[in-house]
Design a protein around this motif. Structure first.
Motif, PDB file in Angstrom:
ATOM      1  N   ALA A 154      -6.439  -6.621   4.043  1.00  0.00           N
ATOM      2  CA  ALA A 154      -6.821  -5.478   3.218  1.00  0.00           C
ATOM      3  C   ALA A 154      -8.236  -5.020   3.539  1.00  0.00           C
ATOM      4  O   ALA A 154      -8.508  -3.812   3.642  1.00  0.00           O
ATOM      5  N   ASP A 212       0.486   4.200  -2.668  1.00  0.00           N
ATOM      6  CA  ASP A 212       0.281   5.602  -2.268  1.00  0.00           C
ATOM      7  C   ASP A 212       1.354   6.515  -2.840  1.00  0.00           C
ATOM      8  O   ASP A 212       1.106   7.710  -3.073  1.00  0.00           O
ATOM      9  N   LEU A 237      -7.141  -1.402   3.023  1.00  0.00           N
ATOM     10  CA  LEU A 237      -6.007  -1.326   2.105  1.00  0.00           C
ATOM     11  C   LEU A 237      -6.376  -1.955   0.762  1.00  0.00           C
ATOM     12  O   LEU A 237      -7.435  -2.568   0.611  1.00  0.00           O
ATOM     13  N   THR A 238      -5.497  -1.829  -0.206  1.00  0.00           N
ATOM     14  CA  THR A 238      -5.743  -2.373  -1.544  1.00  0.00           C
ATOM     15  C   THR A 238      -5.477  -3.879  -1.538  1.00  0.00           C
ATOM     16  O   THR A 238      -4.351  -4.314  -1.259  1.00  0.00           O
ATOM     17  N   GLN A 290       0.826  -1.211   0.000  1.00  0.00           N
ATOM     18  CA  GLN A 290       0.000   0.000   0.000  1.00  0.00           C
ATOM     19  C   GLN A 290       0.863   1.267   0.000  1.00  0.00           C
ATOM     20  O   GLN A 290       0.517   2.258  -0.653  1.00  0.00           O
TER      21      GLN A 290
END
Length: 309
Positions: free
Chosen positions: A154, A130, A159-160, A126
């Protein structure tokens, strides 16, 4: 649908062939390139394939929107060698700061070895997202339980999550993708499939004794795969196609498949592979799967994603 791979690919051809192949891929809308720095674990082989790819990319002068890049983050020396350092090196080697790309569209995180702090992996990924280094990520050679932990982390932490899995998948190796390990995620749409090593290092297109390093033989079935080639050839002939087209069309017949990753080294090979799309349209997914059902050779192999030498 098509992805051009980097391992033992760009360093197997001269500059003119690299330029022609990359240009052809972009021309037909298949400018999706897998590129990595092979420098860790069993891949510590001083490969120049990514350097050569970057040189060709800059020589072509392609607009950035004309192609997509899939990078690699390795777990072999993680966390001692973190993802930020790996991204710095990978991008520098393909020409960042010299007119080359400054980011990837996506990355594959693998191979899985030893004890890994999965939650921290998701957080570190992540951080790179970012920072604008890439927008999405997938996994390669992860145990199913670890992938579930990544998905859970996630979700809980906002989060991704990983969105695809790069797996050995093709005519003869289907257990990870279609069996109990990953099958449920593909069926429910949680993950997309990137099919890799579909030709078994060239064996399934007639190179029965590859003279180069090829992927791991999970389950020790390579002799069976070599012995199965005449059947592949016969099935391809029955469908008026080539073994390469048959192998790719089989992968594309799976609704979960986002793309098929292969290592063509000539424009003629790439153009032959393009014929898989016509085959799929002409024969249909059901007929292809029925014709190739007997080629599933790893049904009994425990292939839960753990890398094996």
């Amino acid at each position: 649908m098509f992805a051009l791979g980097s391992w033992n690919t760009w360093d197997r051809m001269e500059i003119e062939e690299r330029l022609a192949l990359m240009n052809r891929a972009v021309e037909v809308g298949s400018g999706f390139f897998d590129v990595a720095y092979y420098n860790m674990g069993p891949h510590a082989e001083a490969s120049r394939t990514d350097l050569l790819f970057g040189e060709a990319l800059r020589e072509l002068g392609l607009a950035r929107e004309k192609y997509q890049l899939c990078g690699k983050l390795w777990l072999w020396e993680y966390p001692q060698t973190g993802f930020a350092d790996q991204m710095d090196v990978s991008l520098e080697r393909i020409g960042a700061g010299q007119g080359g790309p400054e980011s990837f569209e996506t990355v594959v995180v693998g191979d899985f070895v030893g004890e890994i702090d999965i939650a921290q992996v998701v957080r570190d990924v992540q951080t790179e997202i970012d920072a604008g280094r890439f927008a999405s990520w997938g996994v390669n050679n992860w145990p199913a339980a670890s992938l579930q932990l990544a998905l859970d982390t996630a979700r809980v932490e906002g989060l991704t999550p990983p969105s695809f899995a790069q797996l050995k998948y093709g005519l003869v190796r289907r257990t990870m993708a279609e069996g109990e390990y990953y099958g449920r995620w593909f069926e429910e749409g949680t993950l997309a499939l990137q099919a890799s090593d579909s030709f078994e290092g060239g064996i399934l297109v007639g190179q029965l004794s590859p003279g180069r390093k090829i992927g791991a033989d999970v389950g020790g079935i390579r002799e069976q795969i070599v012995a199965a080639y005449p059947r592949v050839l016969a099935i391809a002939a029955s469908l008026d196609t080539t073994p390469a087209q048959l192998g790719i069309a089989f992968c594309l017949a799976n609704p979960a498949t986002a793309n098929v990753l292969f290592g063509a080294s000539k424009v003629s090979q790439f153009d032959d592979n393009l014929g898989a799309i016509e085959l799929l349209e002409r024969a249909g997914a059901q007929r292809i799967r029925e014709a190739t059902a007997g080629l599933w050779l790893d049904r009994e192999v425990r292939a839960d994603g753990v890398w094996a030498p």
